[in-house]
Design an enzyme around this catalytic site. Structure first.
Site, PDB file in Angstrom:
ATOM      1  N   HIS A 143      15.148  53.585  22.213  1.00 54.66           N
ATOM      2  CA  HIS A 143      15.504  52.167  22.337  1.00 54.66           C
ATOM      3  C   HIS A 143      14.248  51.430  22.812  1.00 54.66           C
ATOM      4  CE1 HIS A 143      17.435  48.636  24.229  1.00 54.66           C
ATOM      5  NE2 HIS A 143      18.511  48.924  23.516  1.00 54.66           N
ATOM      6  N   ASP A 220      16.700  58.731  29.494  1.00 55.19           N
ATOM      7  CA  ASP A 220      17.474  57.506  29.299  1.00 55.19           C
ATOM      8  C   ASP A 220      18.890  57.945  28.922  1.00 55.19           C
ATOM      9  OD1 ASP A 220      18.826  55.391  28.179  1.00 55.19           O
ATOM     10  OD2 ASP A 220      17.184  54.724  26.899  1.00 55.19           O
ATOM     11  N   GLN A 223      23.384  56.126  26.582  1.00 53.18           N
ATOM     12  CA  GLN A 223      24.429  56.445  25.594  1.00 53.18           C
ATOM     13  C   GLN A 223      25.083  57.800  25.856  1.00 53.18           C
ATOM     14  OE1 GLN A 223      25.578  54.366  23.481  1.00 53.18           O
ATOM     15  NE2 GLN A 223      24.001  52.784  23.625  1.00 53.18           N
ATOM     16  N   LYS A 246      28.067  50.181  29.977  1.00 48.94           N
ATOM     17  CA  LYS A 246      28.394  51.092  28.877  1.00 48.94           C
ATOM     18  C   LYS A 246      29.330  52.199  29.360  1.00 48.94           C
ATOM     19  CE  LYS A 246      23.866  50.326  26.748  1.00 48.94           C
ATOM     20  NZ  LYS A 246      24.058  49.456  25.592  1.00 48.94           N
ATOM     21  N   CYS A 384      17.865  47.477  18.534  1.00 51.03           N
ATOM     22  CA  CYS A 384      16.733  47.602  19.467  1.00 51.03           C
ATOM     23  C   CYS A 384      16.035  48.950  19.290  1.00 51.03           C
ATOM     24  CB  CYS A 384      17.175  47.432  20.923  1.00 51.03           C
ATOM     25  SG  CYS A 384      17.785  45.793  21.260  1.00 51.03           S
TER      26      CYS A 384
HETATM   27  N1  PLP Z   1      18.686  52.806  26.215  1.00 55.91           N
HETATM   28  C1  PLP Z   1      19.607  53.006  25.275  1.00 55.91           C
HETATM   29  C2  PLP Z   1      19.650  54.340  24.585  1.00 55.91           C
HETATM   30  C3  PLP Z   1      20.511  52.001  24.952  1.00 55.91           C
HETATM   31  O1  PLP Z   1      21.424  52.200  24.007  1.00 55.91           O
HETATM   32  C4  PLP Z   1      20.427  50.757  25.632  1.00 55.91           C
HETATM   33  C5  PLP Z   1      21.333  49.657  25.284  1.00 55.91           C
HETATM   34  O2  PLP Z   1      21.902  49.597  24.223  1.00 55.91           O
HETATM   35  C6  PLP Z   1      19.460  50.608  26.621  1.00 55.91           C
HETATM   36  C7  PLP Z   1      18.600  51.648  26.888  1.00 55.91           C
HETATM   37  C8  PLP Z   1      19.339  49.335  27.405  1.00 55.91           C
HETATM   38  O3  PLP Z   1      20.459  49.168  28.188  1.00 55.91           O
HETATM   39  P1  PLP Z   1      20.663  47.814  29.028  1.00 55.91           P
HETATM   40  O4  PLP Z   1      20.570  46.702  28.021  1.00 55.91           O
HETATM   41  O5  PLP Z   1      22.024  47.963  29.597  1.00 55.91           O
HETATM   42  O6  PLP Z   1      19.597  47.755  30.044  1.00 55.91           O
END
Ligand code: PLP
Length: 426
Positions: A143, A220, A223, A246, A384
């Site tokens: 992401h 990270d 998900q 999430k 993203c």
């Molecule tokens: N990392 C992953 C794999 C994501 O799917 C997302 C959001 O969709 C993020 C990071 C960023 O999360 P946030 O927007 O809640 O900070």
């Protein structure tokens, strides 16, 4: 346990629910008020769970109760309400610790979300540890929030951002990963589960290989946590980060887990109240963990709401839900594979929740619009993760992402909606 109604006139190719045994998606679904509404005259089918998950009644009630009865600033107050709010907030930290099986509460730092957690590590640990010629290793499926903070750091320090490639199933290439680890590598930062592909990465293996070089690993988990039981000690990762929204919790709250010695060695991120031991104009000394990283008034309601969400998940049973979700995903995969002209983007054997796809000659946004008219909420775009789109040679995909409250009827509605989109646009 309630009896499970079977889907009516299902277009799905496989029976569901059987293997999940005692898990009842219809019963948990009833806990989510937002799912009871109609959109465009059709029952809402919410399949945008990778963007954000819906909130169970107990989380909504907890937030309402907090603001109606307990609202106060925390840590500094001597009065009754402040103590109640402090206990609730710190209680939520303990719940998060148990949820991740971290060793100590002070290893749990509340942040705004995954994005802030990664930026925190980049701007504190990274600025302290990364120098000219050093390398940060990420993967090609990240992401943007696990790419851009490292680019900013590398630019500032004259370091290099290196990328582990993925294959055409959307799996991380472990042999290529091994080749890229070397004496200049300072950090490996990878997604546990890809938001654009659904790929579940072998984190323990990734960590073991990095640790052979003495390199810490940031995971990270945005998900992963809504779908898998995560044990940070079992994974042996050095940082693990996720977003509350999430995980069926509120927006504006997230978690950075870090091993205590690592966090203790890092400089603070933001300066201000709550993160100090003493302040004079000559010198400030910093508070111990976790406060050192929680400057200012924290997202108190968010933390308490996240604690309620974790409590709820413990009652639902994430392990049982995961079995059901696995069946849901394989059933949806099979159903979508039968649609003429549809290609699934991301076909790794180990996947979680996410179905990204394209349909020949129809733009993903058009698919999303037709589905919306059918009451089906999906996401269309690059999610993203533009480098993932570039890898697969597509500008965007349509993404359906399931949660444990999705039912076979939801998948039926998705499949019917896709047939409708084909009818409309071909
Ligand atoms: N990392 C992953 C794999 C994501 O799917 C997302 C959001 O969709 C993020 C990071 C960023 O999360 P946030 O927007 O809640 O900070």
């Amino acid at each position: 346990m309630s009896t499970v109604p079977q889907p009516l006139a299902s277009v799905l190719p496989c029976p569901l629910i059987d293997r999940a045994g005692p898990f009842d998606p219809y019963r948990v679904r009833a806990d989510f008020p937002v799912l009871k509404q109609s959109v465009c005259g059709k029952p809402l089918v919410y399949l945008d769970n990778a963007a954000t998950a819906q909130k169970p009644r107990v989380v909504i009630d907890t937030l309402q109760r907090y603001y109606a009865c307990e609202n106060a600033n925390i840590h500094r107050g001597v009065h009754h309400l402040s103590q109640i709010a402090t206990d609730a907030y710190e209680g939520a930290r303990t719940r998060v610790r148990h949820f991740l099986n971290a060793a100590q509460d002070r290893e749990i730092i509340f942040v705004r979300g995954t994005t802030e957690g990664i930026n925190l590590v980049a701007q504190t640990w990274g600025r302290q540890q990364v120098g000219e010629g050093d390398e940060i290793l990420i993967s090609a499926m990240e992401h943007h929030s696990n790419i851009v903070p490292w680019q900013i750091l590398c630019e500032e320090k004259g370091a290099k951002l290196c990328v582990i490639p993925i294959n055409d199933r959307g799996e991380l290439m472990l042999d290529e990963y091994e080749k890229r680890l070397n004496g200049r590598t300072r950090l490996v930062s990878v997604a546990h589960v890809s938001n654009a592909l659904g790929t579940l990465n072998p984190v323990r293996e990734i960590v073991d290989l990095a640790h052979r070089w003495g390199v810490p690993v940031l995971v990270d988990g945005a998900q992963a946590v809504p779908h898998l039981k995560v044990d940070v000690r079992e994974l042996d990762c050095d940082f693990y980060i996720f977003s509350g929204h999430k995980l069926y919790g509120p927006t504006g709250i997230g978690v950075l887990y870090g091993k205590a010695d690592l966090l203790a060695s890092m400089p603070p991120y933001h300066g201000g109240g709550n993160m100090i031991k003493s302040v004079t104009f000559e010198k400030t000394t910093y508070a111990d963990l976790p406060n050192k990283f929680e400057a200012g008034t924290p997202p108190i309601a968010g933390g308490i709401g996240l604690g309620a969400a974790i409590n709820y998940l413990n009652q639902v049973g994430l392990d049982r839900a995961a079995v059901y979700e696995e069946d849901l995903l394989s059933c949806a995969t099979e159903a979508l594979s039968r649609i003429p002209g549809l290609s699934i983007i991301g076909t790794a054997p180990r996947k979680v929740s996410v179905l990204s796809f394209v349909i020949e000659d129809i733009h993903p946004h058009d698919i999303g619009t037709v589905l919306d008219q059918e009451g089906v909420a999906v996401r269309a775009g690059h999610h993203c993760a533009q480098p993932v789109m570039q890898h697969f040679g597509v500008p965007a995909t349509t993404r359906a992402a399931t949660a444990f409250y999705n039912t076979p009827e939801d998948l039926d509605a998705l499949v019917r909606g896709l047939h409708k989109a084909i009818e409309v646009f071909r």
